[in-house]
Design a protein around this motif. Structure first.
Motif, PDB file in Angstrom:
ATOM      1  N   SER A 137      -5.909   6.055   1.382  1.00 46.22           N
ATOM      2  CA  SER A 137      -6.540   4.736   1.456  1.00 46.22           C
ATOM      3  C   SER A 137      -8.052   4.878   1.425  1.00 46.22           C
ATOM      4  CB  SER A 137      -6.128   4.013   2.740  1.00 46.22           C
ATOM      5  OG  SER A 137      -4.762   3.706   2.707  1.00 46.22           O
ATOM      6  N   ARG A 142     -10.018  -0.987   0.913  1.00 41.89           N
ATOM      7  CA  ARG A 142      -8.682  -1.577   0.846  1.00 41.89           C
ATOM      8  C   ARG A 142      -8.427  -2.399   2.096  1.00 41.89           C
ATOM      9  NH1 ARG A 142      -4.840   3.129  -1.587  1.00 41.89           N
ATOM     10  NH2 ARG A 142      -5.501   2.884  -3.722  1.00 41.89           N
ATOM     11  N   VAL A 191      -5.827  -3.381   4.438  1.00 45.63           N
ATOM     12  CA  VAL A 191      -4.480  -3.058   4.884  1.00 45.63           C
ATOM     13  C   VAL A 191      -4.030  -4.099   5.898  1.00 45.63           C
ATOM     14  CG1 VAL A 191      -3.019  -1.323   5.989  1.00 45.63           C
ATOM     15  CG2 VAL A 191      -4.898  -0.602   4.504  1.00 45.63           C
ATOM     16  N   SER A 236       3.023  -1.759   6.986  1.00 51.67           N
ATOM     17  CA  SER A 236       1.634  -1.812   6.531  1.00 51.67           C
ATOM     18  C   SER A 236       1.621  -1.857   5.010  1.00 51.67           C
ATOM     19  CB  SER A 236       0.869  -0.577   7.012  1.00 51.67           C
ATOM     20  OG  SER A 236       0.987  -0.426   8.401  1.00 51.67           O
ATOM     21  N   SER A 237       0.714  -2.648   4.461  1.00 51.00           N
ATOM     22  CA  SER A 237       0.602  -2.746   3.009  1.00 51.00           C
ATOM     23  C   SER A 237      -0.844  -3.011   2.631  1.00 51.00           C
ATOM     24  CB  SER A 237       1.485  -3.872   2.477  1.00 51.00           C
ATOM     25  OG  SER A 237       1.311  -4.007   1.084  1.00 51.00           O
ATOM     26  N   ASP A 238      -1.283  -2.374   1.553  1.00 51.37           N
ATOM     27  CA  ASP A 238      -2.631  -2.631   1.041  1.00 51.37           C
ATOM     28  C   ASP A 238      -2.569  -3.323  -0.324  1.00 51.37           C
ATOM     29  OD1 ASP A 238      -1.952  -0.681  -0.764  1.00 51.37           O
ATOM     30  OD2 ASP A 238      -3.433   0.773  -0.093  1.00 51.37           O
TER      31      ASP A 238
END
Length: 158
Positions: free
Chosen positions: A14, A18, A20, A35-37
């Protein structure tokens, strides 16, 4: 602001720009942090000390991980015959950090559709795990990467 646990792979792959996003929920008696970016998705299952889990809790944990993988595969709409790369992160010689390597060692690989990688630790190899995973994913043309890592720490702030 919560201090969410993160695998080294997330940190290495990462960039600071980004965004997140994290969600936290209770599933099958365990805390699941997703978790997602936007381009990568990660799930962390908080178990406490795995050796202290009862047999029923271990079975529930296995079902939960199966549920999470099924949800991810469904969301990705993977084609029939997709190529996967399973990565066992962590130090295989340290019990509390060996979950990744132990899990990946049990994955059947065939060299055409299913690949496995054991990057060990930067201290042993000199390479960041994220770089090794990127190289292996590009070479194998993986559609999906499953990374398994122990986040072994006494306190989640560590």
């Amino acid at each position: 602001m919560n201090n969410y646990p993160s695998s080294d792979l997330i940190i290495e792959s990462s960039s600071p720009e980004r965004n997140v996003r994290h969600t936290e929920e209770n599933r099958r008696g365990f805390t699941v942090i997703s978790s997602s970016d936007g381009s990568h998705s990660y799930s962390t299952v908080v178990t406490g000390t795995p050796t202290a889990l009862s047999l029923d809790e271990k079975k529930s944990l296995c079902r939960l991980i199966g549920d999470i993988l099924t949800e991810r595969y469904t969301a990705l709409s993977l084609p029939v015959g997709f190529v996967s790369l399973t990565v066992g992160l962590g130090n295989p010689t340290v019990t509390s950090d060996s979950l990744g390597s132990q899990t990946a060692a049990r994955v059947l690989t065939d060299g055409t559709k299913n690949y496995t990688l054991f990057p060990s630790t930067k201290a042993k190899t000199g390479f960041d795990s994220a770089m090794l995973v990127r190289l292996a994913a590009n070479k194998s043309r993986s559609d999906v990467i499953i990374a398994v890592d122990s986040l072994a720490a006494r306190y989640k702030e560590r």
